[in-house]
Design a protein around this motif. Sequence first.
Motif, PDB file in Angstrom:
ATOM      1  N   GLN A 135       0.818  -1.206   0.000  1.00 38.90           N
ATOM      2  CA  GLN A 135       0.000   0.000   0.000  1.00 38.90           C
ATOM      3  C   GLN A 135       0.854   1.260   0.000  1.00 38.90           C
ATOM      4  OE1 GLN A 135      -2.910   0.155   3.138  1.00 38.90           O
ATOM      5  NE2 GLN A 135      -3.372  -2.018   3.008  1.00 38.90           N
ATOM      6  N   ASN A 136       1.897   1.270   0.833  1.00 42.03           N
ATOM      7  CA  ASN A 136       2.713   2.463   1.036  1.00 42.03           C
ATOM      8  C   ASN A 136       3.983   2.372   0.193  1.00 42.03           C
ATOM      9  OD1 ASN A 136       4.174   4.635   1.918  1.00 42.03           O
ATOM     10  ND2 ASN A 136       4.099   4.115   4.088  1.00 42.03           N
ATOM     11  N   PRO A 137       4.109   3.173  -0.862  1.00 40.04           N
ATOM     12  CA  PRO A 137       5.294   3.070  -1.719  1.00 40.04           C
ATOM     13  C   PRO A 137       6.585   3.406  -0.987  1.00 40.04           C
ATOM     14  CG  PRO A 137       3.988   5.010  -2.302  1.00 40.04           C
ATOM     15  CD  PRO A 137       3.170   4.204  -1.340  1.00 40.04           C
ATOM     16  N   ASP A 138       6.522   4.288   0.015  1.00 40.21           N
ATOM     17  CA  ASP A 138       7.738   4.657   0.743  1.00 40.21           C
ATOM     18  C   ASP A 138       8.378   3.452   1.427  1.00 40.21           C
ATOM     19  OD1 ASP A 138       7.764   7.421   0.131  1.00 40.21           O
ATOM     20  OD2 ASP A 138       6.183   7.762   1.596  1.00 40.21           O
ATOM     21  N   ALA A 139       7.556   2.444   1.748  1.00 43.52           N
ATOM     22  CA  ALA A 139       8.083   1.247   2.415  1.00 43.52           C
ATOM     23  C   ALA A 139       8.939   0.399   1.484  1.00 43.52           C
ATOM     24  CB  ALA A 139       6.929   0.413   2.962  1.00 43.52           C
ATOM     25  N   GLN A 140       8.849   0.651   0.158  1.00 47.12           N
ATOM     26  CA  GLN A 140       9.594  -0.148  -0.811  1.00 47.12           C
ATOM     27  C   GLN A 140      10.729   0.609  -1.478  1.00 47.12           C
ATOM     28  OE1 GLN A 140       5.713  -1.860  -2.649  1.00 47.12           O
ATOM     29  NE2 GLN A 140       7.245  -3.399  -3.094  1.00 47.12           N
ATOM     30  N   MET A 141      10.866   1.896  -1.172  1.00 47.64           N
ATOM     31  CA  MET A 141      11.942   2.689  -1.757  1.00 47.64           C
ATOM     32  C   MET A 141      13.250   2.401  -1.024  1.00 47.64           C
ATOM     33  SD  MET A 141      10.676   4.592  -4.203  1.00 47.64           S
ATOM     34  CE  MET A 141       9.111   5.214  -4.798  1.00 47.64           C
ATOM     35  N   VAL A 142      14.321   2.155  -1.778  1.00 49.20           N
ATOM     36  CA  VAL A 142      15.586   1.776  -1.142  1.00 49.20           C
ATOM     37  C   VAL A 142      16.756   2.656  -1.551  1.00 49.20           C
ATOM     38  CG1 VAL A 142      14.952  -0.634  -0.782  1.00 49.20           C
ATOM     39  CG2 VAL A 142      15.998   0.042  -2.941  1.00 49.20           C
ATOM     40  N   THR A 143      16.613   3.505  -2.589  1.00 48.57           N
ATOM     41  CA  THR A 143      17.724   4.355  -3.023  1.00 48.57           C
ATOM     42  C   THR A 143      17.223   5.780  -3.230  1.00 48.57           C
ATOM     43  OG1 THR A 143      17.480   4.174  -5.439  1.00 48.57           O
ATOM     44  CG2 THR A 143      18.591   2.344  -4.320  1.00 48.57           C
ATOM     45  N   SER A 144      18.135   6.667  -3.606  1.00 47.21           N
ATOM     46  CA  SER A 144      17.792   8.078  -3.811  1.00 47.21           C
ATOM     47  C   SER A 144      17.705   8.443  -5.290  1.00 47.21           C
ATOM     48  CB  SER A 144      18.824   8.974  -3.121  1.00 47.21           C
ATOM     49  OG  SER A 144      20.122   8.717  -3.632  1.00 47.21           O
ATOM     50  N   VAL A 145      17.752   7.441  -6.194  1.00 47.46           N
ATOM     51  CA  VAL A 145      17.619   7.673  -7.634  1.00 47.46           C
ATOM     52  C   VAL A 145      16.626   6.649  -8.190  1.00 47.46           C
ATOM     53  CG1 VAL A 145      18.785   7.737  -9.873  1.00 47.46           C
ATOM     54  CG2 VAL A 145      19.979   8.543  -7.825  1.00 47.46           C
ATOM     55  N   VAL A 146      15.666   7.111  -8.969  1.00 47.13           N
ATOM     56  CA  VAL A 146      14.611   6.240  -9.470  1.00 47.13           C
ATOM     57  C   VAL A 146      15.170   5.027 -10.206  1.00 47.13           C
ATOM     58  CG1 VAL A 146      12.792   6.095 -11.233  1.00 47.13           C
ATOM     59  CG2 VAL A 146      12.772   7.960  -9.573  1.00 47.13           C
ATOM     60  N   ALA A 147      16.090   5.239 -11.148  1.00 47.14           N
ATOM     61  CA  ALA A 147      16.631   4.126 -11.936  1.00 47.14           C
ATOM     62  C   ALA A 147      17.330   3.105 -11.044  1.00 47.14           C
ATOM     63  CB  ALA A 147      17.593   4.652 -13.001  1.00 47.14           C
ATOM     64  N   ASP A 148      18.049   3.593 -10.025  1.00 48.71           N
ATOM     65  CA  ASP A 148      18.732   2.673  -9.110  1.00 48.71           C
ATOM     66  C   ASP A 148      17.727   1.871  -8.301  1.00 48.71           C
ATOM     67  OD1 ASP A 148      21.090   3.707 -10.036  1.00 48.71           O
ATOM     68  OD2 ASP A 148      21.459   4.999  -8.294  1.00 48.71           O
ATOM     69  N   ASP A 149      16.622   2.514  -7.955  1.00 48.35           N
ATOM     70  CA  ASP A 149      15.590   1.814  -7.191  1.00 48.35           C
ATOM     71  C   ASP A 149      14.991   0.676  -8.016  1.00 48.35           C
ATOM     72  OD1 ASP A 149      13.015   1.586  -5.417  1.00 48.35           O
ATOM     73  OD2 ASP A 149      14.309   3.035  -4.430  1.00 48.35           O
ATOM     74  N   VAL A 150      14.733   0.946  -9.289  1.00 48.23           N
ATOM     75  CA  VAL A 150      14.160  -0.076 -10.175  1.00 48.23           C
ATOM     76  C   VAL A 150      15.161  -1.202 -10.416  1.00 48.23           C
ATOM     77  CG1 VAL A 150      13.183  -0.491 -12.473  1.00 48.23           C
ATOM     78  CG2 VAL A 150      12.633   1.618 -11.248  1.00 48.23           C
ATOM     79  N   ALA A 151      16.456  -0.855 -10.391  1.00 47.11           N
ATOM     80  CA  ALA A 151      17.500  -1.853 -10.645  1.00 47.11           C
ATOM     81  C   ALA A 151      17.776  -2.745  -9.443  1.00 47.11           C
ATOM     82  CB  ALA A 151      18.796  -1.148 -11.050  1.00 47.11           C
ATOM     83  N   PHE A 152      17.285  -2.369  -8.275  1.00 46.33           N
ATOM     84  CA  PHE A 152      17.639  -3.086  -7.045  1.00 46.33           C
ATOM     85  C   PHE A 152      17.264  -4.566  -7.122  1.00 46.33           C
ATOM     86  CE2 PHE A 152      16.758  -4.456  -2.654  1.00 46.33           C
ATOM     87  CZ  PHE A 152      17.970  -4.134  -2.058  1.00 46.33           C
ATOM     88  N   GLY A 153      16.047  -4.874  -7.575  1.00 41.38           N
ATOM     89  CA  GLY A 153      15.614  -6.273  -7.659  1.00 41.38           C
ATOM     90  C   GLY A 153      16.430  -7.087  -8.641  1.00 41.38           C
ATOM     91  N   PRO A 154      16.578  -6.617  -9.889  1.00 40.10           N
ATOM     92  CA  PRO A 154      17.406  -7.365 -10.844  1.00 40.10           C
ATOM     93  C   PRO A 154      18.848  -7.559 -10.376  1.00 40.10           C
ATOM     94  CG  PRO A 154      16.043  -5.781 -12.004  1.00 40.10           C
ATOM     95  CD  PRO A 154      15.863  -5.513 -10.534  1.00 40.10           C
ATOM     96  N   GLU A 155      19.388  -6.586  -9.667  1.00 35.95           N
ATOM     97  CA  GLU A 155      20.755  -6.752  -9.149  1.00 35.95           C
ATOM     98  C   GLU A 155      20.815  -7.901  -8.152  1.00 35.95           C
ATOM     99  OE1 GLU A 155      21.540  -2.874  -7.635  1.00 35.95           O
ATOM    100  OE2 GLU A 155      22.335  -2.111  -9.544  1.00 35.95           O
ATOM    101  N   ASN A 156      19.762  -8.052  -7.346  1.00 35.57           N
ATOM    102  CA  ASN A 156      19.723  -9.167  -6.388  1.00 35.57           C
ATOM    103  C   ASN A 156      19.573 -10.518  -7.074  1.00 35.57           C
ATOM    104  OD1 ASN A 156      20.068  -7.644  -4.065  1.00 35.57           O
ATOM    105  ND2 ASN A 156      17.883  -7.271  -3.807  1.00 35.57           N
ATOM    106  N   LEU A 157      19.136 -10.493  -8.335  1.00 39.12           N
ATOM    107  CA  LEU A 157      19.072 -11.728  -9.106  1.00 39.12           C
ATOM    108  C   LEU A 157      20.406 -12.055  -9.770  1.00 39.12           C
ATOM    109  CD1 LEU A 157      15.597 -11.276 -10.894  1.00 39.12           C
ATOM    110  CD2 LEU A 157      16.096 -12.627  -8.844  1.00 39.12           C
ATOM    111  N   ALA A 158      21.400 -11.177  -9.532  1.00 36.02           N
ATOM    112  CA  ALA A 158      22.756 -11.366 -10.070  1.00 36.02           C
ATOM    113  C   ALA A 158      22.766 -11.396 -11.598  1.00 36.02           C
ATOM    114  CB  ALA A 158      23.394 -12.632  -9.499  1.00 36.02           C
ATOM    115  N   LEU A 159      21.977 -10.533 -12.217  1.00 33.49           N
ATOM    116  CA  LEU A 159      21.940 -10.458 -13.673  1.00 33.49           C
ATOM    117  C   LEU A 159      23.114  -9.647 -14.200  1.00 33.49           C
ATOM    118  CD1 LEU A 159      18.128  -9.693 -14.148  1.00 33.49           C
ATOM    119  CD2 LEU A 159      19.268 -11.912 -14.317  1.00 33.49           C
ATOM    120  N   ALA A 160      23.427  -9.841 -15.463  1.00 34.12           N
ATOM    121  CA  ALA A 160      24.489  -9.063 -16.097  1.00 34.12           C
ATOM    122  C   ALA A 160      24.090  -7.591 -16.155  1.00 34.12           C
ATOM    123  CB  ALA A 160      24.740  -9.591 -17.503  1.00 34.12           C
TER     124      ALA A 160
END
Length: 284
Positions: free
Chosen positions: A95-120
């Motif tokens: 419900q609360n988007p602030d609870a899922q934000m992890v970085t201070s840049v939008v693109a980095d935030d979107v990249a957080f999940g794929p990075e945890n999947l160890a993608l190229a």
Amino acid sequence: MEETGGSPLAIVEFKQVIYAYEAQDAPALDGISFTIERGEFVAVIGANGSGKSTLARHINALLTPDSGQVLTVGLDTSHEKTLFEIRSCAGYLFQNPDAQMVTSVVADDVAFGPENLALAHEEIIERVDEALGAVAMTDFSQRNPAHLSGGQKQRVCLAGLLAMRPDVLILDEPGAMLDARGRRGIRRIVRELSREGMTVILITHFMEEATLAERVLVLEQGRLAMMGTPVEVFSHKDRLRELALDVPFSLLLAEELRSRGIEVPETVTPEELKEELCRLYLSR
């Protein structure tokens, strides 16, 4: 992947699931059973305290049953060794988007999940660009999420999930903290994702949102009270009122029009009703 013998068409299965929170007399889920097939768009509705969010959190193993079984993408959510795979395949939007934000840049935030999947690195960039485009947030890729509106933040969180390319998307009241414009934006994106074949499970207390789904589950005190298409469910107006739920305005309007001799179909979504009224007007 450790399969558990579920239905080959099912992406989510609940089998007599019971779950109780500590210090509560009655279970939050009380013998729930249902199946969701791959590619379905399902809405879950119910009054406050009916068990909607508890049900949603069982799908990606944020909670696990006290008894019974939940299978997500064919995996038993109670098996600890499959948690990473389940949560990679079942994206959960809070419900609360602030609870899922992890970085201070939008693109980095979107990249957080794929990075945890160890993608190229190249694939991560491709996924981030694709996901931001899907939610119409490409122009905001270098912004600080803290400076975005609530609806924009929710879209960034949704992009983060899409970048992981999940098999099923669980939306736990994504419009609860948004204004009408923000809800319309999320609703539009969800419809597009569903049309493209994404399995979508929408937890909502906005009945107009539930009308967009292919199937609606209605919860009452942890039990499954009704299940069917939106037209089937919302035609039980008296039962819905007993459950403290509204009947969508578009359905009431369509019924009123038919009672006055205007032949509109048995529809529940505002968009469908608008299209039909425009068609009738132009055909005069």
